[in-house]
Design a protein around this motif. Sequence first.
Motif, mmCIF file in Angstrom:
data_model
loop_
_atom_site.group_PDB
_atom_site.id
_atom_site.type_symbol
_atom_site.label_atom_id
_atom_site.label_comp_id
_atom_site.label_asym_id
_atom_site.label_seq_id
_atom_site.Cartn_x
_atom_site.Cartn_y
_atom_site.Cartn_z
ATOM 1 N N ASP A 148 47.170 19.448 87.823
ATOM 2 C CA ASP A 148 48.560 19.067 87.586
ATOM 3 C C ASP A 148 49.522 20.161 88.037
ATOM 4 O O ASP A 148 50.623 19.879 88.510
ATOM 5 N N ALA A 162 48.486 25.039 81.366
ATOM 6 C CA ALA A 162 48.979 24.242 82.486
ATOM 7 C C ALA A 162 50.402 23.769 82.239
ATOM 8 O O ALA A 162 51.261 23.838 83.135
ATOM 9 N N LEU A 175 43.097 29.185 86.159
ATOM 10 C CA LEU A 175 42.445 28.145 85.355
ATOM 11 C C LEU A 175 41.194 27.619 86.033
ATOM 12 O O LEU A 175 40.216 27.279 85.362
ATOM 13 N N ASP A 176 41.228 27.550 87.354
ATOM 14 C CA ASP A 176 40.016 27.124 88.074
ATOM 15 C C ASP A 176 38.865 28.098 87.829
ATOM 16 O O ASP A 176 37.692 27.696 87.823
ATOM 17 N N GLU A 180 47.751 16.161 77.960
ATOM 18 C CA GLU A 180 46.635 16.882 78.569
ATOM 19 C C GLU A 180 46.959 17.164 80.040
ATOM 20 O O GLU A 180 47.218 16.251 80.814
ATOM 21 N N ASP A 196 46.051 20.080 83.461
ATOM 22 C CA ASP A 196 45.077 21.059 83.942
ATOM 23 C C ASP A 196 45.556 21.667 85.253
ATOM 24 O O ASP A 196 46.705 21.459 85.673
ATOM 25 N N ALA A 197 44.677 22.420 85.893
ATOM 26 C CA ALA A 197 45.047 23.107 87.133
ATOM 27 C C ALA A 197 45.478 22.126 88.210
ATOM 28 O O ALA A 197 46.380 22.422 89.009
ATOM 29 N N ASP A 199 45.550 26.591 74.833
ATOM 30 C CA ASP A 199 44.327 26.081 75.415
ATOM 31 C C ASP A 199 44.586 25.760 76.887
ATOM 32 O O ASP A 199 45.649 26.077 77.424
ATOM 33 N N GLU A 200 43.622 25.137 77.556
ATOM 34 C CA GLU A 200 43.789 24.868 78.983
ATOM 35 C C GLU A 200 45.021 24.009 79.251
ATOM 36 O O GLU A 200 45.814 24.311 80.160
ATOM 37 N N ALA A 201 45.211 22.961 78.464
ATOM 38 C CA ALA A 201 46.371 22.095 78.662
ATOM 39 C C ALA A 201 47.669 22.850 78.392
ATOM 40 O O ALA A 201 48.673 22.663 79.087
ATOM 41 N N LEU A 251 39.514 29.858 81.500
ATOM 42 C CA LEU A 251 40.681 29.856 80.625
ATOM 43 C C LEU A 251 41.287 31.247 80.475
ATOM 44 O O LEU A 251 42.506 31.416 80.491
#
Length: 329
Positions: A296, A147, A119-120, A291, A293-294, A142-144, A123
């Motif tokens: 988390d 994650a 993810l960093d 939400e 992300d990476a 999606d990104e969320a 996507l």
Amino acid sequence: MPLSLSLPLALAASVVEALIGYPAPLYRAIGHPVTWMGRWLEWLEASLDRPAASFAMRRASGVVALCLYLAPVALVAWAATRALLPRGALGFAALAVLAASLPAQRSLSSHVKAVADGLDAGLDDGRRAVALIVGRNPAALDEAGVARAAIESLAENFSDGVVAPILWTALGGLVGGALYKAINTADSMIGHKDDRHRAFGWAAARLDDVVNLPASRLAALWLILAAALTPGASARAAARAVWRDASLHRSPNAGWPEAAIAGALGLKLAGPRVYGDRLVDDAFMGAGRREADAADIKRALRLYGPACVIQAMALAGVAATLLAFPVRY
């Protein structure tokens, strides 16, 4: 195997696996016990599952297949124990190395970290990485979503890929750990609710639910305790989420570690998800934000490490207690 030996065996196996995992050259050379179990089960399914048979007959065939599948696993593990245990420290060390092939602390951490790293980078990389550890369609995430999927996988696999094999090794030695791993492998292969597996895999799925029952509760406890030691995590919120949400999950076991990690990190996990082309309407675990992300995922991994250490310390404590106050059989 008495608890005075099986508990130290489980502890030694967890330490060995955490340090070296399952070496890639060994996997390339001989495979892994799970792959051997999988090939045996595939042959049994091809031989015994008759799609034209009635539901009841296919379910009965699944019970027979499960018994035939588990019997040689138990026999091989028992024979290895009988051969190695009388050989003193070297025999015990060899047993510990064999048992270390059952949990997956190191590989689980590596696979989940790969999702954060992906993810960093972007996507698409995150989707490719998460596809290796979850069954849902990564293209729909999606990104969320990527994650959350990685964190949910970490929580569930902490229970059935780490806590459970170590627990059953602690209770039943190599035989107990190997039988658990075989049951869990059978559930992952045939314990599904699609038309192909609903009948034949019924016994594997039900048995997996039973053997994972104590481990899922322990996994939640270890995560709650780890949250108390991890900056930025909340043990109180983790315990509250488990109490409120765990029993609402469609799985009798997965909700416990998922609720614990969601509460600890202030997230809301699970909920409606798409597997293939099928929407699974599930309850939410946790009352935080959706939400993710990476960062988390990395927070979840910082919680996972102490949880593994807490489990090892608990094993060591119980083993030391039995050593100091031996139980008469």
